[in-house]
Scaffold this active site. Sequence first.
Site, PDB file in Angstrom:
ATOM      1  N   SER A 101       0.620  -1.248   0.065  1.00 23.18           N
ATOM      2  CA  SER A 101       0.031  -0.249  -0.137  1.00 23.18           C
ATOM      3  C   SER A 101       0.912   1.230  -0.036  1.00 23.18           C
ATOM      4  O   SER A 101       1.696   1.639  -0.927  1.00 23.18           O
ATOM      5  CB  SER A 101      -0.806   0.102   1.147  1.00 23.18           C
ATOM      6  OG  SER A 101      -2.134   1.222   1.141  1.00 23.18           O
ATOM      7  N   ASP A 251      -3.311   6.246  -3.145  1.00 25.16           N
ATOM      8  CA  ASP A 251      -2.092   5.595  -2.514  1.00 25.16           C
ATOM      9  C   ASP A 251      -1.636   4.625  -3.289  1.00 25.16           C
ATOM     10  O   ASP A 251      -1.764   4.552  -4.609  1.00 25.16           O
ATOM     11  CB  ASP A 251      -2.653   5.231  -1.200  1.00 25.16           C
ATOM     12  CG  ASP A 251      -3.564   4.078  -1.306  1.00 25.16           C
ATOM     13  OD1 ASP A 251      -4.037   3.819  -2.327  1.00 25.16           O
ATOM     14  OD2 ASP A 251      -3.756   3.254  -0.452  1.00 25.16           O
ATOM     15  N   ASP A 253      -1.463   1.276  -3.836  1.00 23.47           N
ATOM     16  CA  ASP A 253      -2.124   0.368  -4.444  1.00 23.47           C
ATOM     17  C   ASP A 253      -3.557   0.730  -5.109  1.00 23.47           C
ATOM     18  O   ASP A 253      -4.356   0.028  -5.509  1.00 23.47           O
ATOM     19  CB  ASP A 253      -2.379  -0.870  -3.502  1.00 23.47           C
ATOM     20  CG  ASP A 253      -2.984  -0.440  -2.230  1.00 23.47           C
ATOM     21  OD1 ASP A 253      -3.103   0.734  -1.833  1.00 23.47           O
ATOM     22  OD2 ASP A 253      -3.691  -1.467  -1.647  1.00 23.47           O
ATOM     23  N   ASP A 255      -6.313   1.892  -3.898  1.00 27.51           N
ATOM     24  CA  ASP A 255      -7.552   1.445  -3.121  1.00 27.51           C
ATOM     25  C   ASP A 255      -8.152   2.662  -2.510  1.00 27.51           C
ATOM     26  O   ASP A 255      -9.340   2.758  -2.038  1.00 27.51           O
ATOM     27  CB  ASP A 255      -7.553   0.177  -2.414  1.00 27.51           C
ATOM     28  CG  ASP A 255      -6.776   0.560  -1.171  1.00 27.51           C
ATOM     29  OD1 ASP A 255      -5.926   1.439  -0.982  1.00 27.51           O
ATOM     30  OD2 ASP A 255      -6.778  -0.320  -0.339  1.00 27.51           O
TER      31      ASP A 255
END
Length: 470
Positions: A101, A251, A253, A255
Site C-alpha cells: 500500500s 495511494d 495500491d 484503493d
Amino acid sequence: MRDLSGIVKAYDVRGVVPDQLDEPVARALGAAFAQVVADDGTAPVVVAHDMRPSSPALASAFAAGVQSQGRDVVLAGLASTDGLYYASGALQAPGAMFTASHNPAQYNGIKLCRSGARPVGADTGLADVRRLAEQYLDAGQLPTADRRGERHERDLLADYARHLRGLVDLSAVRPLTVVVDAGNGMAGHTVPAVLEDAAGLPPLPITVVPLYFELDGTFPNHEANPLDPANLRDLQSAVVAHGADLGLAFDGDADRCFVIDERGEPVSPSAVTALVAAREIARDLAAGGTPTVIHNLITSRAVPEIVAERGGRPVRTRVGHSFIKAEMAREQAVFGGEHSAHYYFRDFWFADTGMLAAMHVLAALGEQPEPLSQLAAEYERYVASGEINSTVTDAADRTAAVRDAFSRDDVAADTLDGLTLTCDDADGHPVWWLNVRASNTEPLLRLNVEARDRETMERVRDEALALIRA
C-alpha cells in the site's frame, strides 16, 4: 520454531523485503492459503501484484505454493488492490494481492480475500494461514497433493474498467479537467484504462493531467500516502496551475482516493462519504430499496445527518476495514465510508475502491454547473481537528484522565472504539465530540475532535491534548 507474527497482521501481511518477507515465506503462505480456502470450492486462486520491484517474484512464489496444494492459479499481473477485488468478485475466486500500500519501498505484503472479495483477517482465516505457513517453514517442505495446480495468465484490466464504467455513467457530464497524482503507484496503470481510452473503452469528456504516472516502487517523487498533507502539495499546485476542476490523489495500491477542489484545497473524506452516500441512497430509493450506509465513528457527524435526511439509515461502526466490510455484508449496505478515504460499495462485492468513489465525485461535479468547492460545502457542516497522535506510556490512564475532565451532565460517553465523548445542545444538535483511541501496534493515543465552530474545536482539542500529553 519459525514465527511469522511480525509480518502477519490483523488484516494482512506486511514486512520488510527480504529480511521478513522473501520467496520461501511467500511460497509457504501460498500453500497455507490454498489449504485454508479449500472450502471455497475448486475455483482458481487469483494472484496480482503492484509495481514494487519485489512484487513479481513474491507473487510467483506464492502462486507456486498454491499450485503445490493442487489448486489452479490465475496470474493477473499488475493490478490495483480494487482490481484484485474485481477479479475475486467477477470470477468468484479467492485472491491474493501483493502490495504494501502506502508503506516505503523496502516493504511488501499481501492482502488476501475469499471468493467474492470476502475479507480474510485474523478471525476469518489469516491466523490459520500463519500457523500452517510456520509449520511448513519449520518442516522445510510443503505437503504434496495428488496433482499440481495449473498456472494461467489473464489480463483483467479492461474488464475491471468496463465494470466500473457500468456503475457510474460519465459519458454525459460537462467537460472536466482533472489532475491525477498517482504517486508512481498503481493509479498510473488504472486511471488511463478507466478515465481514458487505454483499455479500448470510448473516450469520456474528461481531460486527465497525469502526475507521476510512471510505475516505480521506489517512489522517487513522494511517498504514495495521501494521508500525509506533504504528499498532496504537488497535486494542489498542479490543480491551480492547470486551472483544473479538481484533483485526485491515490495511494500506492490505488484503493484509496483523496480529492482536491479547484482552489487546491482538500475535500475531507467525510464530505466525499456524504456526497457519494447521497447519490447511492437516491439510486437505491428509486429502485425501491431501503438503503443503509455504514460509517466509522471518526467520520463527521454530517455523514449520519445527511444519510438520514436523504432517506437512508446510518449505521456506525468501529475504525478498520474489516469491521466496515463485515458490517456492510451484515446490513447489505449500499455504501460505506471511512475518514481514511476507504469507500465501500454493495455493487463492488462490499469491497473498497477508490476509483469508483472518484467516479462518483466526477459525476456529481459534472452533472451540475457549480465548482467543486461550492458542491462540497453542502457536505461540510463542522470543523474537524484531523487525527492527532501522541506518544504515551499509559494509554488507559490518559484516556481515563480525558474522561474525568470532560465528565458532566451534558456530555455522553461510549466505548465502541476507544472513548467517544459527545456534547449536544438542548435540541440535540452537536456542539462538539472527541474520540481517543489507542494504537494496536504503537504506544500512541489518537485524538479526533469535531465541533460546530473552529473556536470550540480548538478549545476542546487543546484541553484534551494537554491531558493526553501531561
